[in-house]
Design a protein around this motif. Structure first.
Motif, mmCIF file in Angstrom:
data_model
loop_
_atom_site.group_PDB
_atom_site.id
_atom_site.type_symbol
_atom_site.label_atom_id
_atom_site.label_comp_id
_atom_site.label_asym_id
_atom_site.label_seq_id
_atom_site.Cartn_x
_atom_site.Cartn_y
_atom_site.Cartn_z
ATOM 1 N N VAL A 411 6.908 -19.306 1.231
ATOM 2 C CA VAL A 411 5.749 -18.445 1.472
ATOM 3 C C VAL A 411 5.273 -17.896 0.133
ATOM 4 C CG1 VAL A 411 6.496 -17.782 3.795
ATOM 5 C CG2 VAL A 411 7.176 -16.381 1.821
ATOM 6 N N GLU A 412 4.066 -17.368 0.133
ATOM 7 C CA GLU A 412 3.533 -16.748 -1.070
ATOM 8 C C GLU A 412 3.964 -15.288 -1.131
ATOM 9 O OE1 GLU A 412 -0.746 -15.834 -3.290
ATOM 10 O OE2 GLU A 412 -0.646 -17.231 -1.586
ATOM 11 N N VAL A 413 4.560 -14.900 -2.230
ATOM 12 C CA VAL A 413 4.982 -13.514 -2.415
ATOM 13 C C VAL A 413 3.752 -12.656 -2.736
ATOM 14 C CG1 VAL A 413 6.314 -11.956 -3.886
ATOM 15 C CG2 VAL A 413 7.297 -14.138 -3.160
ATOM 16 N N VAL A 414 3.667 -11.507 -2.104
ATOM 17 C CA VAL A 414 2.558 -10.592 -2.354
ATOM 18 C C VAL A 414 2.866 -9.771 -3.602
ATOM 19 C CG1 VAL A 414 1.205 -8.656 -1.470
ATOM 20 C CG2 VAL A 414 1.981 -10.469 0.082
ATOM 21 N N SER A 415 1.984 -9.808 -4.579
ATOM 22 C CA SER A 415 2.172 -9.062 -5.825
ATOM 23 C C SER A 415 1.045 -8.054 -5.980
ATOM 24 C CB SER A 415 2.195 -10.026 -7.020
ATOM 25 O OG SER A 415 2.403 -9.323 -8.225
ATOM 26 N N PRO A 416 1.308 -6.757 -5.815
ATOM 27 C CA PRO A 416 0.245 -5.755 -5.879
ATOM 28 C C PRO A 416 -0.300 -5.585 -7.288
ATOM 29 C CG PRO A 416 2.376 -4.685 -5.736
ATOM 30 C CD PRO A 416 2.623 -6.150 -5.553
ATOM 31 N N ARG A 417 -1.584 -5.275 -7.374
ATOM 32 C CA ARG A 417 -2.186 -4.933 -8.654
ATOM 33 C C ARG A 417 -1.792 -3.513 -9.030
ATOM 34 N NH1 ARG A 417 -6.126 -7.809 -5.820
ATOM 35 N NH2 ARG A 417 -6.842 -9.729 -6.878
ATOM 36 N N VAL A 418 -2.125 -3.110 -10.263
ATOM 37 C CA VAL A 418 -1.728 -1.786 -10.744
ATOM 38 C C VAL A 418 -2.276 -0.685 -9.839
ATOM 39 C CG1 VAL A 418 -1.948 -0.140 -12.643
ATOM 40 C CG2 VAL A 418 -1.504 -2.546 -13.131
ATOM 41 N N ARG A 419 -3.545 -0.801 -9.436
ATOM 42 C CA ARG A 419 -4.134 0.243 -8.589
ATOM 43 C C ARG A 419 -3.471 0.267 -7.219
ATOM 44 N NH1 ARG A 419 -7.540 -1.871 -4.895
ATOM 45 N NH2 ARG A 419 -8.426 -3.955 -5.254
ATOM 46 N N GLN A 420 -3.010 -0.898 -6.757
ATOM 47 C CA GLN A 420 -2.325 -0.946 -5.465
ATOM 48 C C GLN A 420 -0.927 -0.345 -5.560
ATOM 49 O OE1 GLN A 420 -2.918 -5.203 -4.967
ATOM 50 N NE2 GLN A 420 -4.355 -4.838 -3.262
ATOM 51 N N VAL A 421 -0.272 -0.531 -6.706
ATOM 52 C CA VAL A 421 1.019 0.144 -6.920
ATOM 53 C C VAL A 421 0.832 1.653 -6.874
ATOM 54 C CG1 VAL A 421 2.850 0.570 -8.600
ATOM 55 C CG2 VAL A 421 2.021 -1.766 -8.231
ATOM 56 N N ALA A 422 -0.226 2.132 -7.526
ATOM 57 C CA ALA A 422 -0.520 3.564 -7.497
ATOM 58 C C ALA A 422 -0.818 4.035 -6.075
ATOM 59 C CB ALA A 422 -1.700 3.874 -8.417
ATOM 60 N N GLN A 423 -1.573 3.235 -5.323
ATOM 61 C CA GLN A 423 -1.859 3.583 -3.926
ATOM 62 C C GLN A 423 -0.578 3.626 -3.099
ATOM 63 O OE1 GLN A 423 -4.624 0.529 -2.834
ATOM 64 N NE2 GLN A 423 -6.372 1.495 -3.883
ATOM 65 N N ALA A 424 0.319 2.678 -3.348
ATOM 66 C CA ALA A 424 1.578 2.643 -2.614
ATOM 67 C C ALA A 424 2.409 3.894 -2.876
ATOM 68 C CB ALA A 424 2.367 1.397 -2.991
ATOM 69 N N CYS A 425 2.462 4.304 -4.137
ATOM 70 C CA CYS A 425 3.245 5.500 -4.487
ATOM 71 C C CYS A 425 2.633 6.753 -3.879
ATOM 72 C CB CYS A 425 3.338 5.635 -6.009
ATOM 73 S SG CYS A 425 4.271 4.322 -6.811
ATOM 74 N N GLY A 426 1.310 6.898 -3.998
ATOM 75 C CA GLY A 426 0.652 8.056 -3.417
ATOM 76 C C GLY A 426 0.782 8.107 -1.916
ATOM 77 N N SER A 427 0.664 6.945 -1.260
ATOM 78 C CA SER A 427 0.782 6.886 0.193
ATOM 79 C C SER A 427 2.196 7.224 0.648
ATOM 80 C CB SER A 427 0.383 5.491 0.676
ATOM 81 O OG SER A 427 0.533 5.371 2.066
ATOM 82 N N PHE A 428 3.210 6.746 -0.105
ATOM 83 C CA PHE A 428 4.598 7.067 0.236
ATOM 84 C C PHE A 428 4.834 8.575 0.123
ATOM 85 C CE2 PHE A 428 9.089 7.657 -0.758
ATOM 86 C CZ PHE A 428 9.701 6.869 0.204
ATOM 87 N N TYR A 429 4.344 9.147 -0.952
ATOM 88 C CA TYR A 429 4.486 10.597 -1.154
ATOM 89 C C TYR A 429 3.840 11.363 0.000
ATOM 90 C CZ TYR A 429 3.993 15.169 -3.412
ATOM 91 O OH TYR A 429 4.027 16.513 -3.693
ATOM 92 N N ASP A 430 2.628 10.980 0.374
ATOM 93 C CA ASP A 430 1.919 11.670 1.460
ATOM 94 C C ASP A 430 2.655 11.516 2.786
ATOM 95 O OD1 ASP A 430 -0.012 12.376 -0.368
ATOM 96 O OD2 ASP A 430 -1.414 10.786 0.216
ATOM 97 N N ALA A 431 3.223 10.320 3.006
ATOM 98 C CA ALA A 431 3.931 10.085 4.267
ATOM 99 C C ALA A 431 5.180 10.949 4.378
ATOM 100 C CB ALA A 431 4.291 8.607 4.386
ATOM 101 N N VAL A 432 5.879 11.130 3.269
ATOM 102 C CA VAL A 432 7.045 12.022 3.291
ATOM 103 C C VAL A 432 6.602 13.453 3.566
ATOM 104 C CG1 VAL A 432 8.902 12.997 1.889
ATOM 105 C CG2 VAL A 432 8.411 10.549 1.771
ATOM 106 N N ALA A 433 5.529 13.870 2.914
ATOM 107 C CA ALA A 433 5.036 15.245 3.104
ATOM 108 C C ALA A 433 4.619 15.500 4.551
ATOM 109 C CB ALA A 433 3.872 15.502 2.161
ATOM 110 N N SER A 434 4.081 14.472 5.217
ATOM 111 C CA SER A 434 3.610 14.657 6.599
ATOM 112 C C SER A 434 4.653 14.292 7.637
ATOM 113 C CB SER A 434 2.347 13.811 6.821
ATOM 114 O OG SER A 434 2.629 12.437 6.616
#
Length: 503
Positions: A411-434
């Motif tokens: 299968v093709e491995v999904v490789s996030p771009r820099v902005r997507q890495v930032a989105q992933a980190c921010g989303s994880f942080y928000d999910a923990v907070a909520s």
């Protein structure tokens, strides 16, 4: 243990290796011109011939912006002892006195005897050169008042550092020798005095950190590491460090990712003066006398740098994280897997995320030393779980695994771009907070979160991989796996039997 001398002929058949003339670790702010060459030429007039690496330090440290101001407010040279950092100091101070018109240059060292020795060396350079000596108005040799003053008013003063030694002086240039012993009190005495000076500079010169006394050097080094990690130069710091990349506790036997401290190449990497004023014979005698740990610090540049703060759980609070623990938690389809590893490739983590009711379950499936086991383990998990995707940061250390993973998994491995890495980190942080994340309270993930730090990505941020002192791969892994649950995945086209088209 293998002898350096025994390895010399095999490692360098044409003779002993020369020291590396460029640092292993560096960050340099951009500049459009430099006064470094003029400083080198002036030093030569005074009888001071500089090695290429010393010339390079002056070139980048004396870099200038378009308006003529210094590009680097601070310049730090971290190099093992007896390599010639004193020559850099002398050339910089000569330039400040005779070329750059700096009104007051302050030279300080931790010990009085070191400061006096530096005074005597530069005095000799100046007084033995007719071209420079005739510009000197007076030389003060009174204990505690050592200084050189020119007819045009420029002064070079020598001090032993203390909490009050810099107070009352507004130096255009401040040279801090023995920078591995530099206290907050000394910095507190110095820095406020520079606020009234137009375009000042601070030069730090020292060797590897020695623990708690190296707090300021540790701060500078951390800034350099952050710059290297982000790929963005520090805007006001030129940091040059000659050192090896040492093995870590988790390294396996035969690890080739780090430097062998017994090899001539390791000595050459950390000692730019090798082949100029240092020899392998001498460094081998040092190693046998000092023992491995001291040799690593004093000759290979492997320092101990205190953390700016001992606080933990700085990004996500411990109470907030522990509150989301659920020993019965589990993931249901669809699931997403991710892989991440430490920058040193010493540890690798495989992580998974999947839905658990309204929340997302995150879990560290495997966290082990090394890399060799990863692809086979991923194949086994892929066959058992048929995940919607595998996520690997192609720009991170695990990116090198992507070709082998894709061949093994089909299968093709999904490789996030820099902005997507930032989105992933921010989303994880928000999910923990909520409260939208659940987990098993696993030790590797808790340890990673306890030591986690942020690194800036413009207006966003991502998890800092370097300089955090812990294996951060479990945290990066669950962050990316959670992001993978909603990432766009290219579905493979359904294969059609050839005869169907003609039915």
């Amino acid at each position: 243990m293998t002898s350096l001398l025994a390895e010399r002929s095999a490692a360098a058949p044409d003779g002993p290796p020369k020291g590396a003339q460029r640092p292993r670790l560096s960050t340099v702010p951009p500049f459009v011109s430099s006064s470094g060459q003029e400083a080198v030429e002036l030093a030569a007039v005074a009888g001071l011939q500089l090695d290429p690496w010393q010339q390079y330090a002056l070139h980048v440290g004396l870099g200038e912006n378009a308006d003529g101001s210094w590009s680097a407010f601070e310049t730090c040279v971290n190099v093992p002892r007896q390599n010639g950092k004193g020559g850099i100091i002398e050339a910089r101070e000569l330039a400040g006195l005779f070329l750059l018109g700096e009104r007051l240059i302050l030279h300080s060292a931790h010990e009085f005897k070191t400061s006096i020795e530096a005074f005597r060396r530069i005095e000799q350079l100046i007084m033995n050169c007719d071209q420079l000596r005739k510009r000197v108005a007076r030389v003060r040799r009174t204990t505690g008042e050592e200084s050189i003053e020119l007819l045009t008013g420029q002064r070079l003063r020598f001090l032993a550092r203390s909490s009050g030694s810099g107070r009352g002086f507004t130096g255009n240039l401040n040279v801090l020798d023995e920078a591995m012993i530099l206290s907050d009190d000394a910095m507190g005495a110095l820095m406020p005095t520079m606020a009234a000076v137009k375009d000042p500079q601070v030069w730090y010169l020292g060797s590897a950190g020695i623990g708690a006394p190296s707090m300021q050097l540790g701060r500078l080094r951390q800034r350099a590491l952050s710059a290297v990690e982000s790929g963005v130069p520090d805007p006001s710091l030129a940091y040059l460090e000659w050192s090896i990349n040492p093995h870590v506790t988790e390294c396996r036997l035969g690890c080739s990712e780090h430097d062998d401290p017994t090899s001539p190449e390791a000595v050459a990497r950390a000692n730019p003066a090798l082949g100029f004023r240092l020899s392998l014979e001498h460094t081998e005698r040092e190693r046998l006398t000092m023992g491995e740990a001291i040799f690593a610090r004093e000759r290979l540049g492997v320092g101990e740098y205190p953390s700016e703060t001992e606080d933990t759980w700085q990004v996500i609070g411990e109470d907030a994280w522990r509150a989301l623990a659920d020993a019965e938690s589990g993931a249901s389809d669809p699931v997403a897997f991710s892989i991440d590893m430490t920058p040193e490739r010493s540890h690798t983590s495989i992580c998974v995320a999947g839905m658990n009711g309204a929340a997302v379950h995150v879990e560290v499936v495997d966290n082990r030393p090394g890399v060799d086991w990863v692809v086979e383990r991923a194949r086994d998990l892929h066959e058992r779980w048929s995940p919607r995707c595998w996520v690997v940061d192609g720009g991170g250390p695990a990116g090198s695994l992507i070709p082998d993973l894709e061949r093994a998994l089909g299968v093709e491995v999904v490789s996030p771009r820099v902005r997507q890495v930032a989105q992933a980190c921010g989303s994880f942080y928000d999910a923990v907070a909520s409260g939208d994340v659940v987990h098993l309270d696993q030790a590797p993930l808790a340890t990673a979160l306890a030591g986690a730090r942020k690194r800036d990505l413009g207006e966003a941020w991502a998890w800092a991989r370097r300089g955090v002192g812990v294996d951060i791969s479990p945290l990066v892994g669950v962050t990316l796996a959670r992001w993978g649950l909603t990432a766009e995945v290219e579905e493979p086209e359904e294969e059609v039997e050839p005869w169907v088209a003609f039915g």
